[in-house]
Scaffold this motif. Structure first.
Motif, PDB file in Angstrom:
ATOM      1  N   UNK A 120      -4.226   2.486  -7.857  1.00 50.14           N
ATOM      2  CA  UNK A 120      -3.280   3.295  -7.860  1.00 50.14           C
ATOM      3  C   UNK A 120      -1.962   2.597  -7.369  1.00 50.14           C
ATOM      4  N   UNK A 121      -2.240   1.773  -6.203  1.00 49.27           N
ATOM      5  CA  UNK A 121      -1.015   0.904  -5.675  1.00 49.27           C
ATOM      6  C   UNK A 121      -0.453  -0.115  -6.723  1.00 49.27           C
ATOM      7  N   UNK A 122      -1.851  -0.803  -7.373  1.00 52.27           N
ATOM      8  CA  UNK A 122      -1.390  -1.998  -8.116  1.00 52.27           C
ATOM      9  C   UNK A 122      -0.840  -1.540  -9.627  1.00 52.27           C
ATOM     10  N   UNK A 168       0.132  12.087   0.448  1.00 47.84           N
ATOM     11  CA  UNK A 168       1.334  12.234   1.473  1.00 47.84           C
ATOM     12  C   UNK A 168       2.106  13.639   0.925  1.00 47.84           C
ATOM     13  N   UNK A 169       2.116  14.460   1.799  1.00 46.94           N
ATOM     14  CA  UNK A 169       2.767  15.722   1.421  1.00 46.94           C
ATOM     15  C   UNK A 169       4.409  15.668   1.870  1.00 46.94           C
ATOM     16  N   UNK A 170       4.968  16.344   1.109  1.00 44.97           N
ATOM     17  CA  UNK A 170       6.473  16.688   1.477  1.00 44.97           C
ATOM     18  C   UNK A 170       6.378  16.955   2.991  1.00 44.97           C
ATOM     19  N   UNK A 213      11.906   0.408  -3.077  1.00 46.33           N
ATOM     20  CA  UNK A 213      11.409   1.422  -4.307  1.00 46.33           C
ATOM     21  C   UNK A 213      10.213   2.168  -4.116  1.00 46.33           C
ATOM     22  N   UNK A 214       9.481   1.725  -2.835  1.00 49.82           N
ATOM     23  CA  UNK A 214       8.063   2.315  -2.682  1.00 49.82           C
ATOM     24  C   UNK A 214       8.048   3.630  -2.429  1.00 49.82           C
ATOM     25  N   UNK A 215       6.940   4.348  -2.883  1.00 48.10           N
ATOM     26  CA  UNK A 215       7.068   5.723  -2.566  1.00 48.10           C
ATOM     27  C   UNK A 215       5.976   5.809  -1.465  1.00 48.10           C
ATOM     28  N   UNK A 216       6.027   7.035  -0.572  1.00 47.62           N
ATOM     29  CA  UNK A 216       5.303   7.224   0.501  1.00 47.62           C
ATOM     30  C   UNK A 216       3.816   6.825   0.062  1.00 47.62           C
ATOM     31  N   UNK A 217       3.428   7.437  -0.995  1.00 45.73           N
ATOM     32  CA  UNK A 217       2.168   7.289  -1.396  1.00 45.73           C
ATOM     33  C   UNK A 217       1.961   5.596  -1.431  1.00 45.73           C
ATOM     34  N   UNK A 218       2.622   4.988  -2.105  1.00 52.67           N
ATOM     35  CA  UNK A 218       2.436   3.435  -2.274  1.00 52.67           C
ATOM     36  C   UNK A 218       2.452   2.713  -0.974  1.00 52.67           C
ATOM     37  N   UNK A 238      -4.100   2.433  12.517  1.00 51.76           N
ATOM     38  CA  UNK A 238      -3.200   3.512  12.323  1.00 51.76           C
ATOM     39  C   UNK A 238      -3.608   4.626  11.495  1.00 51.76           C
ATOM     40  N   UNK A 239      -3.646   5.787  12.228  1.00 51.63           N
ATOM     41  CA  UNK A 239      -4.342   6.881  11.732  1.00 51.63           C
ATOM     42  C   UNK A 239      -3.319   7.359  10.649  1.00 51.63           C
ATOM     43  N   UNK A 240      -3.672   8.822  10.163  1.00 58.48           N
ATOM     44  CA  UNK A 240      -2.900   9.107   9.066  1.00 58.48           C
ATOM     45  C   UNK A 240      -1.509   9.627   9.562  1.00 58.48           C
ATOM     46  N   UNK A 241      -1.498  10.298  10.710  1.00 60.64           N
ATOM     47  CA  UNK A 241      -0.076  10.691  11.183  1.00 60.64           C
ATOM     48  C   UNK A 241       0.544   9.584  11.466  1.00 60.64           C
ATOM     49  N   UNK A 242       0.148   8.236  11.709  1.00 59.21           N
ATOM     50  CA  UNK A 242       0.857   7.159  12.221  1.00 59.21           C
ATOM     51  C   UNK A 242       1.356   6.417  10.607  1.00 59.21           C
ATOM     52  N   UNK A 243       0.362   6.638   9.617  1.00 59.73           N
ATOM     53  CA  UNK A 243       0.968   6.277   8.309  1.00 59.73           C
ATOM     54  C   UNK A 243       1.905   7.005   7.783  1.00 59.73           C
ATOM     55  N   UNK A 244       1.721   8.312   7.898  1.00 59.19           N
ATOM     56  CA  UNK A 244       2.904   8.908   7.351  1.00 59.19           C
ATOM     57  C   UNK A 244       4.071   8.832   8.198  1.00 59.19           C
TER      58      UNK A 244
END
Lengths: 297, 538
Positions: A120-122, A168-170, A213-218, A238-244
């Motif tokens: 998905x990233x690439x 990554x939700x809004x 231009x990066x989206x949060x998911x990317x 870096x856990x999910x909270x940190x990454x978000x």
């Protein structure tokens, strides 16, 4: 859902055969003895027991289909369709470099075990398919729709698994702790992507791209996957909270209007110096010339 | 402005009622005897050329630096004490930082007009040093530093060096990530000096880097020590300029012994006042429209963190570039290590600034020219000097570009390694090329001037002589017409010569002072004080 009180018992795959098995075993034993002694009645009895057995199995199957957690069956049907589609797309668009079985060729790495997050990233950043060979794949308009990318990702995911696509939700972004994200960003990201996320060069033509231009998911995918020269930031680091929070900080930084006026590319002293010379000194030398020209009275 | 009547012209409406300005002037003169020097100085003549105004950009930037700087000192807290930020910039809320950084954030977000003052201050700092450099080019390429002005050249070089230090101190004060990274490099440079390095660094930073009490020291240097030195040097620079009088380009009526132009009052004063406003306007535009040093993006300084593309302000950029280009040559011997950073950041600027400072004497030694010069040369008239200047600028610019080579590499998608090697090759081959090309250009331009002077200007008219020969007509170069009268006719007179102010001119300083003090306390008036002001006044 009215049948739910009975569901666990009826739907339990282990319990169901336990009820049915004695009948089938008995039937088979009976039929075996009957074949020798009383062929006609035995055949009739055998036929009926076969019928009962099939009905029971069918009932079990129907019950299972109806009462078992319903989503997964449909998902798996859709999944397999997606995988098929994805495989077709893969063979058409990717296999030249990555090989017919995604095991890699001389011109492209193996994709077994990279996972759907990497795909998905690439592909959603347009890096794949590659525009041209070079030090690093550059970001461009994606060549595939998100649906197609998901299908290819699903296909690749079947080849040895890998990191799943993060969500990554809004709400998570809105609730994220910007201060925490900023601290993580400055400690882990700024040394390559620059304090304001403008990117910077690495060695021999490679570079840490701008995050404009990066989206949060990317952003989260890149942290988990570590594409190209980027290190992997696993959940253990870096856990999910940190990454978000990192994603939220990057979005905040680039989407908040700069309080001091034009950003000048947020590159600090180099564009500032350029502006001071071109506009500041250049403009004032123009004023000097103007005043000098007007002096000739 | 120069066409008004001369000092002796009759003034019809005289001395009905002295104007308030005249009354005030008389009152001051009666007490302090300012008349003579005021008249002398207001009537001083300054030559006109657009390039003589470049130094003013630096002067006016400095004035604006002082004004905006005073405002910033009201709110800045130069303390290393760690606090938890609780201002209005959300992404840093709750972050531990020094008071210096927190107060800079407060100036940026919570102080009325704080951000625009900070930005004008920073832009003015860039413009200050840039204008000094351009002014230096003007002085260099016209030979204005020659005898008798070598000392003023030296003071100018001192101003440039002090300006660089002052700018770096200001850049380092907010204690953001960029400041701290710069200071870390500065401390490494100090440490790289053999034998004394470590002690020098300890002395400056009050012990081990980053220390706990460095910012107050830096603050004292930034707002008192260096500005005081700058002010003193600017005073000396302009005092010498005033005393020695300004140079001028050769022209009709201009000689080594006169100054042709406008008097300080009113033309030069109005022109300069207007130019100050233009400089102020430019800085206000930059400060209001273009963001500079967004410290909130960099975060507080933490030695474990760094941002890529961490650059110094442009005037330190050439040292950053020299460090990037220099191979890592480290030497060990006699129990000491000479770190690689020593060559590009101590030795190189040491050589460059020494050569710059000594240039007037070097040139005079090599050319044997011991004469005093009040008339300037055009760059082409001194091909070797101009070529040396072009070579030096090329050398500097290659270093400068290399200081930002990562940003350039990223912006133009060039390999950073290619940029480094281009700089390494460029620093060696480009300056000699610049020297040769400039010298040849100057010589060619001189040849053209010589031809025009001796053969006239080509007209494009071809005539055939009776012999059959074709010749082109040449028109003699017309004699240049003076732009304005050699001696400006308009003299600004507050009161006629020979009256009260002038009357004390020949008495001793002590007498004058005593009289002034006496006059201030008693009814006794200086002679002539009660007379009606009359005579030729305009």
């Amino acid at each position: 859902m009215t049948a739910s009180p009975d569901a666990p018992e009826a739907a339990d795959p282990a319990a169901e055969p336990a009820v049915a098995r004695p009948a089938s075993v008995r039937g088979r034993l009976v039929s075996a003895t009957a074949r020798r002694s009383r062929p006609a009645s035995a055949r009739r009895r055998r036929r009926s027991s076969t019928l009962v057995l099939s009905l029971a199995l069918m009932a079990t199957g129907v019950l299972w289909t109806v009462l078992a957690p319903s989503g997964s069956a449909q998902d798996s049907a859709a999944d397999s369709a997606a995988v098929r589609e994805g495989r077709a797309l893969y063979l058409q668009g990717c296999s030249t470099c990555h090989g017919l079985n995604a095991a890699g060729t001389v011109s492209g790495p193996s994709l077994i075990g990279v996972g759907e997050a990497a795909v998905d990233f690439q592909m959603s950043t347009g890096r794949m398919p590659l525009a041209k060979p070079g030090a690093q794949a550059e970001r461009k308009e994606p060549s595939y729709s998100q649906v197609q990318i998901d299908q290819i990702a699903a296909y690749i995911q079947t080849l040895g698994g890998g990191i799943e696509k993060p969500e990554v939700s809004e709400e998570a972004l809105a609730d994220a702790d910007l201060m925490f994200g900023g601290e993580l960003y400055r400690a882990n990201c700024a040394q390559c992507h620059q304090a304001a996320g403008e990117g910077a060069p690495l060695t021999y033509g490679k570079y840490a791209p701008a995050l404009t231009n990066a989206t949060p998911e990317q952003i989260v995918e890149a942290m988990r996957v570590g594409p190209e020269s980027m290190p992997v930031f696993a959940e253990s680091q870096i856990d999910e909270e940190g990454a978000t929070a990192v994603a939220a900080y990057i979005l905040h930084m680039r989407d908040t209007p700069s309080p001091g006026g034009h950003k000048l590319g947020s590159y600090g002293p180099v564009p500032e110096g350029l502006l001071a010379w071109l506009v500041g000194i250049g403009g004032l030398l123009g004023v000097c010339l103007w005043i000098g020209a007007r002096q000739k009275v | 402005m120069t066409t008004t009547s001369g000092p002796g012209a009759p003034a019809p409406k005289l001395a009905k009622r002295p104007s308030p300005v005249r009354k005030m002037n008389r009152a001051v003169d009666e007490r302090f005897h300012t008349q003579r020097s005021l008249r002398e100085n207001l009537n001083k003549v300054f030559p006109d050329h657009w390039s003589f105004m470049i130094g003013e950009i630096a002067l006016y930037s400095f004035v604006i630096l002082l004004l905006t700087g005073i405002y910033l000192t009201l709110f800045f807290d130069p303390s290393n004490t760690e606090i938890i930020y609780d201002g209005s910039y959300v992404p840093l809320k709750g972050v531990e930082m020094s008071r210096a950084y927190a107060s800079t954030l407060d100036i940026s977000f919570d102080t009325r007009a704080g951000l625009v003052f900070r930005q004008i201050h920073h832009w003015a700092a860039l413009l200050f040093v840039a204008a000094i450099i351009v002014h230096l080019f003007r002085v260099f390429f016209t030979g204005a530093y020659r005898k008798p002005r070598e000392i003023n050249w030296l003071i100018g070089v001192g101003l440039l060096v002090m300006g660089i230090f002052e700018g770096f101190a200001g850049y380092s004060l907010p204690d953001d990530l960029l400041s701290g990274t710069g200071l870390r490099i500065a401390s490494s440079i100090a440490q790289s000096i053999p034998v004394v390095g470590t002690w020098a660094s300890f002395l400056v930073f009050n012990g081990e880097w980053p220390g706990t009490n460095f910012l107050p020291r830096l603050y004292v240097a930034h707002i008192l020590l260096i500005p005081g030195l700058l002010l003193a040097l600017i005073g000396a620079h302009m005092g010498i300029l005033w005393f020695q009088k300004h140079t001028d380009f050769p022209g009709p009526g201009k000689t080594e012994d006169n100054v042709v132009g406008h008097r300080v009052f009113p033309v030069f004063a109005v022109k300069s006042g207007g130019f100050f406003m233009m400089v102020f306007a430019m800085l206000a535009l930059l400060g209001g429209l273009a963001q500079i040093n967004p410290i909130w993006l960099f975060g507080p300084y933490d030695p474990s963190k760094v941002s890529s593309a961490s650059q110094p302000d442009f005037y330190i950029g050439f040292l950053d570039g020299s460090t990037r280009l220099m191979p890592p040559w480290e030497f060990r011997g006699l129990g000491h290590t000479v770190a690689a950073v020593f060559w590009p950041t101590v030795i190189l600027p040491g050589i460059l600034f020494t050569l710059l400072a000594l240039y007037p004497w070097l040139e005079s030694k090599f050319t044997g020219d011991r004469e005093s010069h009040n008339l300037l040369q055009r760059p082409r008239e001194a091909p070797t000097r101009t070529a040396i200047g072009a070579m030096s600028i090329t050398f500097y610019v290659v270093l400068w570009i290399s200081g930002g080579n990562d940003v350039i590499a990223k912006t133009f998608s060039i390999s950073l390694n290619a940029m480094t090697w281009a700089g390494r090759v460029g620093i060696i081959i480009l300056p000699p090329i610049a020297y040769v090309v400039t010298k040849k250009l100057c010589i060619a331009l001189n040849a053209r001037d010589h031809e025009i002077a001796h053969h006239g200007i080509e007209t494009g008219i071809i005539r055939q002589l009776p012999s059959g020969e074709f010749v082109e007509d040449h028109r003699p170069k017309p004699d240049p017409v003076p732009d304005h009268p050699v001696v400006p006719t308009h003299r600004f007179e507050l009161s006629p010569p020979g009256e009260h102010g002038n009357g004390h001119g020949k008495t001793g300083v002590a007498t004058r002072a005593r009289k002034a003090v006496t006059g201030f306390f008693t009814e006794e008036k200086a002679e002539g004080g009660e007379e009606p002001v009359s005579g030729a006044r305009h």
